[in-house]
Design a protein around this motif. Structure first.
Motif, PDB file in Angstrom:
ATOM      1  N   THR A  75      58.716  19.814  36.380  1.00 39.73           N
ATOM      2  CA  THR A  75      58.956  19.021  37.595  1.00 39.73           C
ATOM      3  C   THR A  75      58.112  19.468  38.776  1.00 39.73           C
ATOM      4  N   ASP A  76      57.466  20.634  38.668  1.00 37.61           N
ATOM      5  CA  ASP A  76      56.593  21.118  39.735  1.00 37.61           C
ATOM      6  C   ASP A  76      55.126  20.764  39.506  1.00 37.61           C
ATOM      7  N   VAL A  77      54.842  20.160  38.370  1.00 32.92           N
ATOM      8  CA  VAL A  77      53.462  19.780  38.050  1.00 32.92           C
ATOM      9  C   VAL A  77      53.018  18.691  39.023  1.00 32.92           C
ATOM     10  N   PRO A  78      51.834  18.839  39.627  1.00 32.94           N
ATOM     11  CA  PRO A  78      51.320  17.739  40.463  1.00 32.94           C
ATOM     12  C   PRO A  78      50.932  16.554  39.565  1.00 32.94           C
ATOM     13  N   TYR A  79      51.714  15.501  39.642  1.00 33.45           N
ATOM     14  CA  TYR A  79      51.563  14.376  38.728  1.00 33.45           C
ATOM     15  C   TYR A  79      50.966  13.131  39.379  1.00 33.45           C
ATOM     16  N   VAL A  80      50.958  13.074  40.699  1.00 31.76           N
ATOM     17  CA  VAL A  80      50.578  11.829  41.378  1.00 31.76           C
ATOM     18  C   VAL A  80      49.116  11.468  41.095  1.00 31.76           C
ATOM     19  N   ALA A  81      48.212  12.397  41.292  1.00 26.35           N
ATOM     20  CA  ALA A  81      46.790  12.099  41.069  1.00 26.35           C
ATOM     21  C   ALA A  81      46.511  11.721  39.618  1.00 26.35           C
ATOM     22  N   PRO A  82      47.003  12.494  38.620  1.00 24.37           N
ATOM     23  CA  PRO A  82      46.762  12.063  37.238  1.00 24.37           C
ATOM     24  C   PRO A  82      47.364  10.694  36.924  1.00 24.37           C
ATOM     25  N   LEU A  83      48.529  10.392  37.484  1.00 19.60           N
ATOM     26  CA  LEU A  83      49.157   9.101  37.245  1.00 19.60           C
ATOM     27  C   LEU A  83      48.291   7.980  37.819  1.00 19.60           C
ATOM     28  N   LEU A  84      47.836   8.170  39.054  1.00 16.84           N
ATOM     29  CA  LEU A  84      46.990   7.142  39.674  1.00 16.84           C
ATOM     30  C   LEU A  84      45.667   6.979  38.929  1.00 16.84           C
ATOM     31  N   TRP A  85      45.063   8.094  38.515  1.00 18.62           N
ATOM     32  CA  TRP A  85      43.812   8.020  37.755  1.00 18.62           C
ATOM     33  C   TRP A  85      44.033   7.338  36.410  1.00 18.62           C
ATOM     34  N   SER A  86      45.153   7.627  35.786  1.00 14.50           N
ATOM     35  CA  SER A  86      45.463   7.020  34.492  1.00 14.50           C
ATOM     36  C   SER A  86      45.649   5.509  34.619  1.00 14.50           C
ATOM     37  N   VAL A  87      46.414   5.089  35.612  1.00 19.26           N
ATOM     38  CA  VAL A  87      46.642   3.658  35.823  1.00 19.26           C
ATOM     39  C   VAL A  87      45.333   2.960  36.206  1.00 19.26           C
ATOM     40  N   GLY A  88      44.620   3.535  37.159  1.00 20.31           N
ATOM     41  CA  GLY A  88      43.344   2.950  37.582  1.00 20.31           C
ATOM     42  C   GLY A  88      42.333   2.904  36.454  1.00 20.31           C
ATOM     43  N   GLY A  89      42.263   3.992  35.682  1.00 15.32           N
ATOM     44  CA  GLY A  89      41.343   4.027  34.544  1.00 15.32           C
ATOM     45  C   GLY A  89      41.705   3.000  33.488  1.00 15.32           C
ATOM     46  N   ALA A  90      43.006   2.805  33.271  1.00 13.24           N
ATOM     47  CA  ALA A  90      43.434   1.809  32.289  1.00 13.24           C
ATOM     48  C   ALA A  90      43.074   0.402  32.746  1.00 13.24           C
ATOM     49  N   ILE A  91      43.227   0.133  34.024  1.00 13.59           N
ATOM     50  CA  ILE A  91      42.885  -1.199  34.547  1.00 13.59           C
ATOM     51  C   ILE A  91      41.382  -1.454  34.404  1.00 13.59           C
ATOM     52  N   VAL A  92      40.589  -0.506  34.879  1.00 16.48           N
ATOM     53  CA  VAL A  92      39.127  -0.656  34.806  1.00 16.48           C
ATOM     54  C   VAL A  92      38.670  -0.678  33.349  1.00 16.48           C
ATOM     55  N   ALA A 124      67.391   7.465  40.879  1.00 20.58           N
ATOM     56  CA  ALA A 124      67.298   7.588  42.337  1.00 20.58           C
ATOM     57  C   ALA A 124      68.686   7.745  42.946  1.00 20.58           C
ATOM     58  N   MET A 125      69.658   6.991  42.436  1.00 21.18           N
ATOM     59  CA  MET A 125      71.027   7.110  42.939  1.00 21.18           C
ATOM     60  C   MET A 125      71.607   8.494  42.659  1.00 21.18           C
ATOM     61  N   ALA A 126      71.219   9.082  41.528  1.00 25.29           N
ATOM     62  CA  ALA A 126      71.673  10.421  41.179  1.00 25.29           C
ATOM     63  C   ALA A 126      70.838  11.500  41.877  1.00 25.29           C
ATOM     64  N   GLU A 127      69.855  11.058  42.669  1.00 27.09           N
ATOM     65  CA  GLU A 127      68.978  11.945  43.431  1.00 27.09           C
ATOM     66  C   GLU A 127      68.226  12.938  42.541  1.00 27.09           C
ATOM     67  N   LEU A 128      67.732  12.428  41.407  1.00 29.16           N
ATOM     68  CA  LEU A 128      66.894  13.252  40.539  1.00 29.16           C
ATOM     69  C   LEU A 128      65.519  13.434  41.172  1.00 29.16           C
ATOM     70  N   ASP A 129      64.790  14.373  40.646  1.00 35.36           N
ATOM     71  CA  ASP A 129      63.450  14.673  41.148  1.00 35.36           C
ATOM     72  C   ASP A 129      62.536  13.447  41.036  1.00 35.36           C
ATOM     73  N   HIS A 130      61.661  13.301  42.015  1.00 36.88           N
ATOM     74  CA  HIS A 130      60.720  12.171  42.002  1.00 36.88           C
ATOM     75  C   HIS A 130      59.868  12.145  40.745  1.00 36.88           C
ATOM     76  N   PHE A 131      59.576  13.307  40.196  1.00 31.11           N
ATOM     77  CA  PHE A 131      58.793  13.397  38.972  1.00 31.11           C
ATOM     78  C   PHE A 131      59.402  12.529  37.879  1.00 31.11           C
ATOM     79  N   TRP A 132      60.706  12.650  37.662  1.00 28.06           N
ATOM     80  CA  TRP A 132      61.374  11.914  36.591  1.00 28.06           C
ATOM     81  C   TRP A 132      61.415  10.422  36.878  1.00 28.06           C
ATOM     82  N   ILE A 133      61.631  10.060  38.120  1.00 25.83           N
ATOM     83  CA  ILE A 133      61.690   8.644  38.479  1.00 25.83           C
ATOM     84  C   ILE A 133      60.331   7.979  38.272  1.00 25.83           C
ATOM     85  N   ALA A 134      59.292   8.623  38.777  1.00 25.98           N
ATOM     86  CA  ALA A 134      57.944   8.066  38.642  1.00 25.98           C
ATOM     87  C   ALA A 134      57.520   7.972  37.181  1.00 25.98           C
TER      88      ALA A 134
END
Length: 142
Positions: free
Chosen positions: A36-53, A103-113
């Motif tokens: 849950t401490d892994v920086p996931y935002v950049a890889p997620l965005l790169w993965s989505v963007g790369g898949a689209i392109v 989100a209602m259970a206030e879990l970490d953003h990592f799991w929600i994303a």
């Protein structure tokens, strides 16, 4: 093979490969720190963007090998597309409900994303598989 079927194959391959690459990056980073401490935002965005392109480019490249029917859709193509998209929507709805509950259970953003991202990937995979099967075996008769 119809151009829409080729597009479904491209979407299937790109979705699986893009998500696989994302998982490889995240899991390799999780060796030294908690998941849950892994920086996931950049890889997620790169993965989505790369898949689209990647899917756009692959559809263009694949269409170059069969330019005669590229972009042509008939009634069957539209029905298969709609059938596949409706089938895939179930994963998207399930993922959205799961993320809402998280989100209602206030879990970490990592799991929600990651739940939402997985839902989108599963939607693309199921939708593509349903379309490919429909092209190969025909639409079910209700």
């Amino acid at each position: 093979m119809a151009s829409e079927e080729r597009s479904a194959w491209v979407m299937l391959v790109v979705s699986v490969c893009g998500y696989g690459a994302y998982l490889a990056v995240i899991l390799s980073r999780a060796r030294t720190i908690p998941l849950t401490d892994v920086p996931y935002v950049a890889p997620l965005l790169w993965s989505v963007g790369g898949a689209i392109v990647g899917s756009i480019l692959l559809v263009i490249v694949v269409s170059m090998f069969a330019p005669g029917d590229a972009g042509k859709k008939d009634q069957r193509d539209r029905e298969i597309y709609r059938y596949g998209e409706y089938a895939g929507q179930s994963f998207l709805v399930a993922g959205a409900i799961a993320a809402l509950l998280m989100a209602m259970a206030e879990l970490d953003h990592f799991w929600i994303a990651n739940t939402l991202y997985l839902a989108f990937v599963l939607q693309a995979v199921l939708s593509s598989i349903v379309k490919i099967v429909a092209y190969r075996r025909g639409l079910p008769s209700w």
